[in-house]
Design a protein around this motif. Structure first.
Motif, PDB file in Angstrom:
ATOM      1  N   VAL A 245      -6.464  -8.439  -4.303  1.00 58.54           N
ATOM      2  CA  VAL A 245      -5.167  -8.274  -4.372  1.00 58.54           C
ATOM      3  C   VAL A 245      -4.524  -8.598  -5.671  1.00 58.54           C
ATOM      4  O   VAL A 245      -3.685  -8.086  -6.106  1.00 58.54           O
ATOM      5  CB  VAL A 245      -4.656  -9.297  -3.100  1.00 58.54           C
ATOM      6  N   VAL A 246      -5.130  -9.835  -6.232  1.00 61.11           N
ATOM      7  CA  VAL A 246      -4.433 -10.013  -7.284  1.00 61.11           C
ATOM      8  C   VAL A 246      -4.745  -9.196  -8.495  1.00 61.11           C
ATOM      9  O   VAL A 246      -3.946  -8.778  -9.285  1.00 61.11           O
ATOM     10  CB  VAL A 246      -5.320 -11.550  -7.889  1.00 61.11           C
ATOM     11  N   GLY A 247      -5.975  -8.678  -8.616  1.00 54.86           N
ATOM     12  CA  GLY A 247      -6.178  -7.680  -9.563  1.00 54.86           C
ATOM     13  C   GLY A 247      -5.639  -6.338  -9.476  1.00 54.86           C
ATOM     14  O   GLY A 247      -4.933  -5.779 -10.406  1.00 54.86           O
ATOM     15  N   LEU A 248      -5.532  -5.804  -8.122  1.00 55.49           N
ATOM     16  CA  LEU A 248      -4.741  -4.430  -8.028  1.00 55.49           C
ATOM     17  C   LEU A 248      -3.221  -4.763  -8.236  1.00 55.49           C
ATOM     18  O   LEU A 248      -2.703  -3.894  -8.530  1.00 55.49           O
ATOM     19  CB  LEU A 248      -4.851  -4.196  -6.203  1.00 55.49           C
TER      20      LEU A 248
ATOM     21  N   GLY B 164      12.667 -13.829  -9.182  1.00 54.42           N
ATOM     22  CA  GLY B 164      11.666 -13.701  -8.135  1.00 54.42           C
ATOM     23  C   GLY B 164      10.715 -14.827  -8.175  1.00 54.42           C
ATOM     24  O   GLY B 164      10.147 -15.023  -6.844  1.00 54.42           O
ATOM     25  N   GLY B 165      10.357 -15.454  -9.188  1.00 52.64           N
ATOM     26  CA  GLY B 165       9.587 -16.652  -9.008  1.00 52.64           C
ATOM     27  C   GLY B 165      10.185 -17.819  -8.005  1.00 52.64           C
ATOM     28  O   GLY B 165       9.753 -18.545  -7.169  1.00 52.64           O
TER      29      GLY B 165
ATOM     30  N   ALA C  18       7.317  -8.469   0.010  1.00 50.30           N
ATOM     31  CA  ALA C  18       8.437  -7.613  -0.123  1.00 50.30           C
ATOM     32  C   ALA C  18       8.383  -6.945  -1.343  1.00 50.30           C
ATOM     33  O   ALA C  18       8.932  -5.947  -1.599  1.00 50.30           O
ATOM     34  CB  ALA C  18       9.641  -8.857  -0.073  1.00 50.30           C
ATOM     35  N   GLY C  19       8.024  -7.670  -2.479  1.00 52.05           N
ATOM     36  CA  GLY C  19       8.001  -7.199  -3.814  1.00 52.05           C
ATOM     37  C   GLY C  19       7.140  -5.693  -3.818  1.00 52.05           C
ATOM     38  O   GLY C  19       7.424  -4.741  -4.480  1.00 52.05           O
ATOM     39  N   LEU C  20       6.050  -5.816  -3.106  1.00 53.44           N
ATOM     40  CA  LEU C  20       5.028  -4.661  -3.278  1.00 53.44           C
ATOM     41  C   LEU C  20       5.489  -3.456  -2.494  1.00 53.44           C
ATOM     42  O   LEU C  20       5.465  -2.256  -2.692  1.00 53.44           O
ATOM     43  CB  LEU C  20       3.595  -4.851  -2.456  1.00 53.44           C
TER      44      LEU C  20
ATOM     45  N   ALA D  16       9.117  -7.771 -10.511  1.00 55.27           N
ATOM     46  CA  ALA D  16       9.568  -9.120 -10.870  1.00 55.27           C
ATOM     47  C   ALA D  16       9.445 -10.025  -9.353  1.00 55.27           C
ATOM     48  O   ALA D  16       9.265 -11.178  -9.968  1.00 55.27           O
ATOM     49  CB  ALA D  16      11.107  -9.098 -11.103  1.00 55.27           C
ATOM     50  N   MET D  17       9.229  -9.518  -8.503  1.00 52.95           N
ATOM     51  CA  MET D  17       8.628 -10.545  -7.239  1.00 52.95           C
ATOM     52  C   MET D  17       7.249 -10.661  -7.204  1.00 52.95           C
ATOM     53  O   MET D  17       6.772 -11.477  -6.854  1.00 52.95           O
ATOM     54  CB  MET D  17       9.347  -9.803  -5.971  1.00 52.95           C
ATOM     55  N   ILE D  18       6.688  -9.396  -7.278  1.00 54.83           N
ATOM     56  CA  ILE D  18       5.041  -9.358  -7.401  1.00 54.83           C
ATOM     57  C   ILE D  18       4.276 -10.329  -8.141  1.00 54.83           C
ATOM     58  O   ILE D  18       3.523 -11.153  -7.710  1.00 54.83           O
ATOM     59  CB  ILE D  18       4.721  -8.122  -7.574  1.00 54.83           C
ATOM     60  N   LEU D  19       4.828 -10.407  -9.553  1.00 54.41           N
ATOM     61  CA  LEU D  19       3.768 -11.001 -10.472  1.00 54.41           C
ATOM     62  C   LEU D  19       3.946 -12.738 -10.160  1.00 54.41           C
ATOM     63  O   LEU D  19       3.028 -13.312 -10.184  1.00 54.41           O
ATOM     64  CB  LEU D  19       4.446 -10.488 -11.847  1.00 54.41           C
TER      65      LEU D  19
END
Length: 451
Positions: free
Chosen positions: A21-24, A72-73, A87-89, A120-123
């Motif tokens: 998940v982290v890599g993708l 986002g963080g 939600a970000g994805l 900005a939410m994903i990372l």
């Protein structure tokens, strides 16, 4: 008065699926920084876009990505890292679909802005999930994240060029949709849920941080091209200064501020962020002008200049998984200092390149920068490990946005040096040496502050 955060994880998550998940997620968010560039001529032809609108297609993603990342963080810390990641994805995938189906340039720009908001939410949520793992898994997770980002940077122009030439420019965005759906499904299973008891959202701090970073990013992107004295850039700089002051006041007055400024009193956190900024100032600023130097001075073809970055990216991908083992042997401070010294050395070697030089002179410099960049991996792990889990989302966002903003500052700074020199080759070499000096300072900072 807000209630302190209490985090309780529900159910163990095996490392393999979580790392996937982290890599993708890292690959998707980084790929969209570069994949669109080569497709811009096709977009202009099909949608009849003006050059100014094309600029927004290219930079709109970075604008909202960098501008909204601390927010986002903070959302991840307030409502749970897993929820905000999903939600970000979902937002990123939906916006990618909208970009691929856009029939006007205005719809495409809006979709690009929405993509950046999702990213900005994903990372920060992804990095916050890693912060909750034990030290060895956290280090390996950050290594996977870095390697995936390097792979995306190398593949972005290649993928964008192939799809726009052999399929249609819309596939530059539509290719994200099946990947995004797959990552959502995997994250729903692999990322552990958490109960987070904190519902106070520092609204003034959030609004001020968004205004500060978005206006500053806008000024850095457009200042060099349109002039620092242009009305739009001057207005952006004034907004940046004013909102920065408001943010500082809000951070001191809020009972539960968006970014707790006390984090910067933690040596490993502050030192890691400073070292990351210095690396970004040096490396990103130089890379922006390297393709011009390779073609205009060394006589490389456009394809050859693009291939010059592939060994660097491959070395980052190959060496980054080894970095945790080096870190366990030398410690984070020594490992990062070694990496940054190698990067600075590679940049100094590149500064000696002259007309007539070819791959045999270029490759040693490229390889040193690639290996050295991979060895900076412990920066992320050290920063995440130095803060409370309840602040991991914001900490990851601060670390990540420092990389994005420092890259823009680096481009602007090296640009000043290049334009002030008598010739491009002289300015480029001088910029390389100045950048190498900044990276060396980063090595000293990391050695002094990281464990």
């Amino acid at each position: 008065m807000s209630v302190p955060a209490v985090t309780r994880r529900r159910g163990p998550a095996t490392a393999g699926p979580l790392f996937l998940v982290v890599g993708l997620a890292g690959f998707l968010t980084t790929l969209d920084n570069t994949v669109v560039t080569v497709a811009l001529p096709s977009i202009q032809h099909d949608l009849g876009a003006r050059l100014s609108a094309l600029e927004w297609v290219a930079t709109g993603y970075l604008l909202t990505f960098a501008g909204l990342m601390p927010a986002g963080g903070r959302l991840a810390d307030v409502y749970g890292h897993r929820k905000v990641l999903l939600a970000g994805l979902a937002a990123f995938t939906t916006a990618s679909l909208g970009a691929g189906l856009a029939t006007t340039i205005h719809l495409l720009v809006a979709a690009r802005l929405a993509q950046g908001a999702g990213a900005a939410m994903i990372l920060p949520a992804t990095l916050a999930v890693l912060a909750g793992r034990e030290e060895r898994q956290r280090s390996m997770g950050v290594a996977v994240w870095m390697a995936s980002g390097a792979g995306a940077l190398a593949l972005g122009p290649v993928v964008g060029g192939y799809l726009s030439q052999h399929a249609h420019w819309s596939w530059v965005f539509l290719v994200n949709v099946p990947m995004g759906v797959a990552v959502i499904a995997l994250a729903a299973v692999a990322v552990p849920a958490s109960d987070v008891v904190r519902r106070a959202l520092d609204v003034p701090g959030v609004v001020a941080s968004v205004a500060f970073l978005a206006s500053g990013t806008f000024a850095l992107i457009h200042g060099g091209e349109h002039g620092w004295d242009s009305p739009a850039v001057v207005a952006a700089l004034l907004v940046c200064a004013g909102s920065g002051a408001v943010f500082a006041v809000a951070a001191r007055r809020a009972a539960d501020p968006m970014v707790d400024l006390r984090l910067f009193t933690v040596g490993a956190f502050a030192g890691g962020v400073v070292a990351q900024v210095l690396w970004g100032l040096g490396v990103n600023g130089v890379f922006f002008y390297t393709a011009i130097f390779l073609q205009g001075v060394l006589g490389f073809t456009p394809t050859g200049s693009g291939l010059a970055f592939v060994p660097l990216a491959l070395l980052v991908v190959l060496v980054t998984p080894v970095a945790p083992a080096v870190e366990r042997r030398l410690g984070a401070g020594r490992t990062v200092a070694l990496g940054l010294t190698l990067v600075a050395g590679g940049m100094a070697v590149a500064a000696t390149l002259e007309v007539g030089d070819g791959w045999e002179r270029l490759l040693p410099a490229v390889c040193a920068i690639g290996v050295g960049s991979a060895l900076t991996m412990p920066l992320g792990s050290a920063v995440l490990g130095a803060v409370p889990q309840a602040r991991a989302g914001v900490a990851g966002a601060v670390f990540s946005v420092s990389r994005e903003i420092s890259g823009l500052f680096g481009i602007a700074g090296v640009g000043v040096i290049v334009h002030a020199a008598g010739s491009f080759a002289t300015g480029y070499a001088t910029g390389l040496l100045v950048a190498a000096g900044l990276v060396l300072v980063g090595a000293l900072v990391s050695r002094a502050t990281l464990p």
